[in-house]
Design a protein around this motif. Structure first.
Motif, mmCIF file in Angstrom:
data_model
loop_
_atom_site.group_PDB
_atom_site.id
_atom_site.type_symbol
_atom_site.label_atom_id
_atom_site.label_comp_id
_atom_site.label_asym_id
_atom_site.label_seq_id
_atom_site.Cartn_x
_atom_site.Cartn_y
_atom_site.Cartn_z
ATOM 1 N N LYS A 27 32.519 37.294 23.389
ATOM 2 C CA LYS A 27 32.234 37.366 24.825
ATOM 3 C C LYS A 27 33.329 36.727 25.676
ATOM 4 C CE LYS A 27 29.228 33.312 24.399
ATOM 5 N NZ LYS A 27 27.840 32.813 24.537
ATOM 6 N N ASP A 28 34.241 35.992 25.036
ATOM 7 C CA ASP A 28 35.381 35.413 25.753
ATOM 8 C C ASP A 28 36.594 36.327 25.713
ATOM 9 O OD1 ASP A 28 33.921 32.978 26.113
ATOM 10 O OD2 ASP A 28 34.463 32.414 24.067
ATOM 11 N N LEU A 29 36.507 37.395 24.922
ATOM 12 C CA LEU A 29 37.692 38.209 24.647
ATOM 13 C C LEU A 29 37.609 39.624 25.204
ATOM 14 C CD1 LEU A 29 38.236 37.099 20.935
ATOM 15 C CD2 LEU A 29 39.573 36.407 22.928
ATOM 16 N N MET A 30 36.612 39.919 26.021
ATOM 17 C CA MET A 30 36.518 41.242 26.630
ATOM 18 C C MET A 30 37.618 41.379 27.684
ATOM 19 S SD MET A 30 32.429 41.877 27.066
ATOM 20 C CE MET A 30 32.184 40.377 28.056
ATOM 21 N N PRO A 31 38.513 42.336 27.506
ATOM 22 C CA PRO A 31 39.635 42.468 28.447
ATOM 23 C C PRO A 31 39.160 42.572 29.902
ATOM 24 C CG PRO A 31 39.930 43.917 26.567
ATOM 25 C CD PRO A 31 38.546 43.364 26.458
ATOM 26 N N VAL A 32 39.775 41.814 30.764
ATOM 27 C CA VAL A 32 39.520 41.780 32.209
ATOM 28 C C VAL A 32 38.136 41.237 32.531
ATOM 29 C CG1 VAL A 32 39.378 43.106 34.353
ATOM 30 C CG2 VAL A 32 41.120 43.674 32.659
ATOM 31 N N SER A 59 35.924 39.406 30.801
ATOM 32 C CA SER A 59 35.716 37.989 30.489
ATOM 33 C C SER A 59 36.392 37.108 31.527
ATOM 34 C CB SER A 59 36.252 37.665 29.090
ATOM 35 O OG SER A 59 35.477 38.299 28.100
ATOM 36 N N PHE A 60 37.592 37.488 31.928
ATOM 37 C CA PHE A 60 38.317 36.729 32.954
ATOM 38 C C PHE A 60 37.518 36.694 34.251
ATOM 39 C CE2 PHE A 60 41.300 36.309 36.465
ATOM 40 C CZ PHE A 60 42.144 35.292 36.038
ATOM 41 N N ALA A 61 36.971 37.846 34.639
ATOM 42 C CA ALA A 61 36.204 37.920 35.881
ATOM 43 C C ALA A 61 34.900 37.141 35.781
ATOM 44 C CB ALA A 61 35.915 39.381 36.222
ATOM 45 N N ILE A 62 34.191 37.288 34.669
ATOM 46 C CA ILE A 62 32.903 36.608 34.495
ATOM 47 C C ILE A 62 33.075 35.097 34.467
ATOM 48 C CG2 ILE A 62 31.006 36.234 32.855
ATOM 49 C CD1 ILE A 62 31.356 39.214 32.064
ATOM 50 N N TRP A 76 46.844 34.327 35.099
ATOM 51 C CA TRP A 76 46.669 35.682 35.610
ATOM 52 C C TRP A 76 47.447 36.699 34.789
ATOM 53 C CZ3 TRP A 76 43.481 37.923 39.032
ATOM 54 C CH2 TRP A 76 42.709 37.093 39.843
ATOM 55 N N GLN A 77 48.337 36.221 33.928
ATOM 56 C CA GLN A 77 49.059 37.141 33.042
ATOM 57 C C GLN A 77 48.096 37.983 32.217
ATOM 58 O OE1 GLN A 77 51.890 35.416 30.107
ATOM 59 N NE2 GLN A 77 50.918 36.774 28.619
ATOM 60 N N TYR A 78 46.993 37.391 31.792
ATOM 61 C CA TYR A 78 46.086 38.075 30.864
ATOM 62 C C TYR A 78 45.460 39.322 31.475
ATOM 63 C CZ TYR A 78 46.804 34.169 27.724
ATOM 64 O OH TYR A 78 47.376 33.253 26.891
ATOM 65 N N PRO A 79 44.757 39.238 32.602
ATOM 66 C CA PRO A 79 44.215 40.481 33.172
ATOM 67 C C PRO A 79 45.295 41.414 33.695
ATOM 68 C CG PRO A 79 43.854 38.644 34.684
ATOM 69 C CD PRO A 79 44.349 38.056 33.396
ATOM 70 N N ALA A 80 46.423 40.858 34.179
ATOM 71 C CA ALA A 80 47.495 41.697 34.711
ATOM 72 C C ALA A 80 48.092 42.580 33.616
ATOM 73 C CB ALA A 80 48.580 40.835 35.344
#
Length: 253
Positions: free
Chosen positions: A52-57, A59-62, A76-80
């Motif tokens: 649940k921490d690794l869902m692209p985009v 997880s970052f938003a949640i 922010w590199q990760y979702p970008a």
């Protein structure tokens, strides 16, 4: 047929998000000289991450851009990177649906995204990404005998040009990684598209360089990695090269 195309676009987008997530992991582990083996973890607190921490985009938003465990900010590199890779995969699918060509371009695009980010952060193009990608491109082009010389001449011209700059400047104006990246560009794009990619790379590079100097008051000797501009130019030529070249000759020829 429309349902197949819709599924194809959806699959390409989701695959791009997942590959982008993998690229973030790859970039981090190249930075820290770690292997790709083992579970993903927070770079701050080193806590292992669950699914649940690794869902692209998502997880970052949640999580509000923060680690679930230590509350430190997630770059922010990760979702970008995830969104950029997904967008590029969509563009690839819009240009070709042939499975072999599709898989080839997905792999090359992912390699170029990783090179873009790594060079932007560290002023270095990693051979562990560049060399395998170059080998794959050469192997792919060898199957196309009619255009073989076109691609290899493009590689020789582009890399030779950068090698000359590298030697004349003693490595100050151009890194050797750019010379090697030019080989990949040439074999991937061919002569016309390589020249177009170089044009866009130098124009965008010059614009960004001037803006950087004006905003940060840096001198002309300040180091700006050129690899990201080469990657940008490559994508422009890959997706819109023939159209741009045709437009140019219609206007000015």
């Amino acid at each position: 047929m429309e349902l197949v195309l819709i599924f194809g676009y959806f699959f390409s987008f989701i695959l791009g998000l997942c590959i982008g997530s993998f690229l973030n992991c790859l970039i981090y582990r190249l930075e820290t000289e770690k292997t790709l083996k083992g579970r993903s973890f927070c770079p701050h607190c080193k806590h292992q991450l669950s699914w649940k921490d690794l869902m692209p985009v998502f997880s970052f938003a949640i999580l509000g851009g923060k680690c679930r465990y230590c509350k430190k900010k997630i770059s922010w590199q990760y979702p970008a990177v995830e969104l950029a890779t997904a967008a590029i995969f969509l563009l690839i699918f819009s240009h070709t649906t042939e499975i072999i060509n599709l898989l080839f371009l997905f792999y090359i695009a992912a390699s170029l995204v990783a090179i873009f980010v790594y060079d932007l952060k560290h002023y270095l193009i990693p051979d562990k990404i560049l060399i395998p990608a170059t080998i794959i491109v050469i192997a792919y082009r060898v199957l196309d005998f009619q255009l073989l010389l076109n691609y290899f001449w493009a590689a020789i011209i582009a890399s030779g040009f950068f090698l000359l700059i590298y030697l004349l400047s003693g490595g100050r104006a151009m890194g050797f990684g750019d010379v090697k990246l030019a080989i990949l560009m040439g074999i991937l794009l061919g002569i016309s598209n390589t020249l177009l990619a170089l044009f866009f790379a130098f124009v965008i590079g010059a614009i960004i360089g001037i803006i950087s100097i004006l905003l940060n008051k840096k001198s002309l000797k300040s180091e700006i990695p050129f690899g990201p501009f080469l990657v940008f130019g490559t994508f422009v030529a890959l997706f819109w090269g023939p159209e741009i070249i045709a437009w140019y000759f219609n206007i000015f020829a």
